[in-house]
Motif scaffolding. Sequence first.
Motif, PDB file in Angstrom:
ATOM      1  N   VAL A   1    -119.877 -54.973  82.131  1.00  0.00           N
ATOM      2  CA  VAL A   1    -120.271 -55.870  83.220  1.00  0.00           C
ATOM      3  C   VAL A   1    -119.818 -55.182  84.499  1.00  0.00           C
ATOM      4  O   VAL A   1    -118.636 -54.836  84.640  1.00  0.00           O
ATOM      5  N   ALA A   2    -120.746 -54.972  85.438  1.00  0.00           N
ATOM      6  CA  ALA A   2    -120.416 -54.143  86.594  1.00  0.00           C
ATOM      7  C   ALA A   2    -121.035 -54.682  87.877  1.00  0.00           C
ATOM      8  O   ALA A   2    -122.054 -55.377  87.867  1.00  0.00           O
ATOM      9  N   THR A   3    -120.383 -54.332  88.984  1.00  0.00           N
ATOM     10  CA  THR A   3    -120.974 -54.551  90.302  1.00  0.00           C
ATOM     11  C   THR A   3    -121.245 -53.175  90.902  1.00  0.00           C
ATOM     12  O   THR A   3    -120.465 -52.241  90.717  1.00  0.00           O
ATOM     13  N   ALA A   4    -122.377 -53.049  91.599  1.00  0.00           N
ATOM     14  CA  ALA A   4    -122.784 -51.740  92.105  1.00  0.00           C
ATOM     15  C   ALA A   4    -123.573 -51.889  93.395  1.00  0.00           C
ATOM     16  O   ALA A   4    -124.038 -52.976  93.747  1.00  0.00           O
ATOM     17  N   GLU A   5    -123.720 -50.775  94.076  1.00  0.00           N
ATOM     18  CA  GLU A   5    -124.478 -50.759  95.320  1.00  0.00           C
ATOM     19  C   GLU A   5    -125.975 -50.615  95.076  1.00  0.00           C
ATOM     20  O   GLU A   5    -126.775 -50.758  96.017  1.00  0.00           O
ATOM     21  N   ALA A   6    -126.365 -50.306  93.825  1.00  0.00           N
ATOM     22  CA  ALA A   6    -127.787 -50.140  93.530  1.00  0.00           C
ATOM     23  C   ALA A   6    -128.032 -50.311  92.044  1.00  0.00           C
ATOM     24  O   ALA A   6    -127.094 -50.325  91.231  1.00  0.00           O
ATOM     25  N   GLU A   7    -129.307 -50.436  91.679  1.00  0.00           N
ATOM     26  CA  GLU A   7    -129.682 -50.457  90.274  1.00  0.00           C
ATOM     27  C   GLU A   7    -129.429 -49.070  89.683  1.00  0.00           C
ATOM     28  O   GLU A   7    -129.345 -48.069  90.405  1.00  0.00           O
ATOM     29  N   PRO A   8    -129.305 -48.969  88.350  1.00  0.00           N
ATOM     30  CA  PRO A   8    -128.958 -47.687  87.734  1.00  0.00           C
ATOM     31  C   PRO A   8    -129.842 -46.519  88.152  1.00  0.00           C
ATOM     32  O   PRO A   8    -129.329 -45.418  88.424  1.00  0.00           O
ATOM     33  N   GLU A   9    -131.172 -46.724  88.219  1.00  0.00           N
ATOM     34  CA  GLU A   9    -132.054 -45.599  88.526  1.00  0.00           C
ATOM     35  C   GLU A   9    -131.934 -45.126  89.967  1.00  0.00           C
ATOM     36  O   GLU A   9    -132.377 -44.018  90.310  1.00  0.00           O
ATOM     37  N   ALA A  10    -131.292 -45.962  90.819  1.00  0.00           N
ATOM     38  CA  ALA A  10    -131.143 -45.596  92.228  1.00  0.00           C
ATOM     39  C   ALA A  10    -129.717 -45.183  92.579  1.00  0.00           C
ATOM     40  O   ALA A  10    -129.430 -44.912  93.741  1.00  0.00           O
TER      41      ALA A  10
ATOM     42  N   VAL B   1    -125.383 -58.818  83.703  1.00  0.00           N
ATOM     43  CA  VAL B   1    -124.198 -57.983  83.503  1.00  0.00           C
ATOM     44  C   VAL B   1    -124.160 -56.836  84.510  1.00  0.00           C
ATOM     45  O   VAL B   1    -123.173 -56.093  84.559  1.00  0.00           O
ATOM     46  N   TRP B   2    -125.206 -56.691  85.287  1.00  0.00           N
ATOM     47  CA  TRP B   2    -125.238 -55.672  86.349  1.00  0.00           C
ATOM     48  C   TRP B   2    -125.547 -56.385  87.653  1.00  0.00           C
ATOM     49  O   TRP B   2    -126.613 -56.983  87.809  1.00  0.00           O
ATOM     50  N   HIS B   3    -124.615 -56.356  88.584  1.00  0.00           N
ATOM     51  CA  HIS B   3    -124.741 -57.114  89.830  1.00  0.00           C
ATOM     52  C   HIS B   3    -124.823 -56.154  91.014  1.00  0.00           C
ATOM     53  O   HIS B   3    -123.928 -55.327  91.200  1.00  0.00           O
ATOM     54  N   VAL B   4    -125.877 -56.277  91.793  1.00  0.00           N
ATOM     55  CA  VAL B   4    -126.060 -55.437  92.972  1.00  0.00           C
ATOM     56  C   VAL B   4    -125.840 -56.275  94.218  1.00  0.00           C
ATOM     57  O   VAL B   4    -126.455 -57.336  94.386  1.00  0.00           O
ATOM     58  N   SER B   5    -124.936 -55.816  95.080  1.00  0.00           N
ATOM     59  CA  SER B   5    -124.660 -56.524  96.329  1.00  0.00           C
ATOM     60  C   SER B   5    -123.991 -55.565  97.303  1.00  0.00           C
ATOM     61  O   SER B   5    -123.244 -54.674  96.902  1.00  0.00           O
ATOM     62  N   ASP B   6    -124.267 -55.761  98.595  1.00  0.00           N
ATOM     63  CA  ASP B   6    -123.573 -54.966  99.611  1.00  0.00           C
ATOM     64  C   ASP B   6    -122.406 -55.726 100.219  1.00  0.00           C
ATOM     65  O   ASP B   6    -121.815 -55.303 101.214  1.00  0.00           O
ATOM     66  N   ASP B   7    -122.045 -56.849  99.603  1.00  0.00           N
ATOM     67  CA  ASP B   7    -120.947 -57.688 100.087  1.00  0.00           C
ATOM     68  C   ASP B   7    -119.753 -57.525  99.147  1.00  0.00           C
ATOM     69  O   ASP B   7    -119.767 -58.040  98.014  1.00  0.00           O
ATOM     70  N   PRO B   8    -118.689 -56.813  99.557  1.00  0.00           N
ATOM     71  CA  PRO B   8    -117.531 -56.591  98.677  1.00  0.00           C
ATOM     72  C   PRO B   8    -116.897 -57.881  98.181  1.00  0.00           C
ATOM     73  O   PRO B   8    -116.483 -57.965  97.019  1.00  0.00           O
ATOM     74  N   ALA B   9    -116.809 -58.880  99.035  1.00  0.00           N
ATOM     75  CA  ALA B   9    -116.192 -60.154  98.625  1.00  0.00           C
ATOM     76  C   ALA B   9    -117.012 -60.822  97.534  1.00  0.00           C
ATOM     77  O   ALA B   9    -116.461 -61.386  96.574  1.00  0.00           O
ATOM     78  N   LYS B  10    -118.319 -60.737  97.660  1.00  0.00           N
ATOM     79  CA  LYS B  10    -119.200 -61.340  96.648  1.00  0.00           C
ATOM     80  C   LYS B  10    -119.078 -60.598  95.327  1.00  0.00           C
ATOM     81  O   LYS B  10    -119.051 -61.214  94.261  1.00  0.00           O
ATOM     82  N   ARG B  11    -118.984 -59.260  95.408  1.00  0.00           N
ATOM     83  CA  ARG B  11    -118.838 -58.478  94.181  1.00  0.00           C
ATOM     84  C   ARG B  11    -117.541 -58.829  93.462  1.00  0.00           C
ATOM     85  O   ARG B  11    -117.509 -58.988  92.251  1.00  0.00           O
TER      86      ARG B  11
ATOM     87  N   ASP C   1    -115.676 -52.616  88.726  1.00  0.00           N
ATOM     88  CA  ASP C   1    -115.941 -53.015  90.120  1.00  0.00           C
ATOM     89  C   ASP C   1    -116.473 -51.854  90.947  1.00  0.00           C
ATOM     90  O   ASP C   1    -116.002 -50.720  90.832  1.00  0.00           O
ATOM     91  N   ASP C   2    -117.427 -52.184  91.817  1.00  0.00           N
ATOM     92  CA  ASP C   2    -117.785 -51.337  92.965  1.00  0.00           C
ATOM     93  C   ASP C   2    -118.236 -49.928  92.607  1.00  0.00           C
ATOM     94  O   ASP C   2    -117.670 -48.933  93.069  1.00  0.00           O
ATOM     95  N   ILE C   3    -119.280 -49.824  91.788  1.00  0.00           N
ATOM     96  CA  ILE C   3    -119.891 -48.516  91.537  1.00  0.00           C
ATOM     97  C   ILE C   3    -120.695 -48.133  92.780  1.00  0.00           C
ATOM     98  O   ILE C   3    -121.614 -48.843  93.186  1.00  0.00           O
ATOM     99  N   PRO C   4    -120.370 -46.992  93.403  1.00  0.00           N
ATOM    100  CA  PRO C   4    -121.044 -46.629  94.653  1.00  0.00           C
ATOM    101  C   PRO C   4    -122.303 -45.804  94.397  1.00  0.00           C
ATOM    102  O   PRO C   4    -122.597 -45.400  93.264  1.00  0.00           O
ATOM    103  N   LEU C   5    -123.041 -45.552  95.476  1.00  0.00           N
ATOM    104  CA  LEU C   5    -124.121 -44.572  95.408  1.00  0.00           C
ATOM    105  C   LEU C   5    -123.499 -43.197  95.191  1.00  0.00           C
ATOM    106  O   LEU C   5    -122.468 -42.870  95.783  1.00  0.00           O
TER     107      LEU C   5
END
Length: 385
Positions: free
Chosen positions: A328-337, A218-228, A297-301
């Motif tokens: 359910v979210a996509t983000a640039e990092a895990e929660p602690e980061a 339910v938490w997806h980390v990726s640097d690819d916007p299309a994939k997110r 979508d797209d939670i940033p640092l």
Amino acid sequence: MSVEQAYQARVEAGQLNEDSAQREAARKLDSVLERLAEAKPAGLFRMETKVKGLYLWGGVGRGKSMLMDLFHDLSPVKAKRVHFHEFMGRVHDEMNAWREMSESERKRADHRVKGAGSDPIPPVAKLIASEAKLLCFDEFQVTQIADAMILGRLFESLFEARVTVVATSNRHPDDLYKNGLNRQLFVPFIERIKDECDIFELVAERDYRLERLTEAPVWHVSDDPAKREKTLDEAFERLTLGARPNSCVLHVKGRQLKVSREAAGVARFSFPELCARPLGARDYLAIASTFHTVLLDDIPLLSKEKRNEAARFVALIDALYEARVKLVATAEAEPEALYPEGDGSFEFERTASRLFEMRSRDYLALEHRTPPRAENLETQTEPQA
């Protein structure tokens, strides 16, 4: 085609798993279709035939909205399908518009009712009844006293106008507005619903929502916007059982909050929509009260330069957590980061901890609830223009 035949076609196509409870619910909906098809319209010296509706209730993720899609599309009469909060938002708007009319404007209105005067409920009911002979309600729930106090008279007028009601809900009618203020005044409405609708509990063999929440992260980390984007597209389709997406606008104390995509109690937003605009706790409580699952979508640092966005994100997560909303979210990092350093990073640790808990199976299995702080929140919803 019947609802059961349409359901069978989806099973054979591999879109659905065979479920005896869903099939029985499809048959109940077919009974309503048959009654509607056989009903006689009003004629000389003859009243229009009244058709008994259906109140379909059960836990989330059982396929109620999917079955409602099939039913609505097969209706032999003019039908309107609407989220219950959308409907009540429109009712309140129409009531306010009637109150603001002059006496001469009321006399000229097509939906005027003799003797109603400034009372807005009879003319609003007449207006709604003129638009559809079948009202299909998704997510029927009553949490606001403003709604509870008008529903009895409003639906009495709708039923007298021979409007048929089919509704889905997570609650039995007896549990609507449970523990609400002045609930004794609401009880006659419950009894009227039970008189006008067959009550059927959809006890599906499986909790498809929980299965679909746990079969993929339910938490997806990726640097690819299309994939997110693709990841959340697939999650939305999976969690709604393929129900048709709609859009609406939440009204909270005069504030408008657009929900561009929602279906079956699932809403989807981008991070900028919720956290880069001047929204507050009331907005997030409204979302948490209305939807049992949120896709983000797209939670940033985050950093001190984005401390306002971070503060709103913290308030959002608090509201979702309190209501046991599934995220359910996509983000640039895990929660602690997400917020490693800077003003507010220490305080963010509690939010990171909650985000980890919200990924657990125990949390995902919890039942959605109205946040205690939202019980008296004045929230309305209307379809997006």
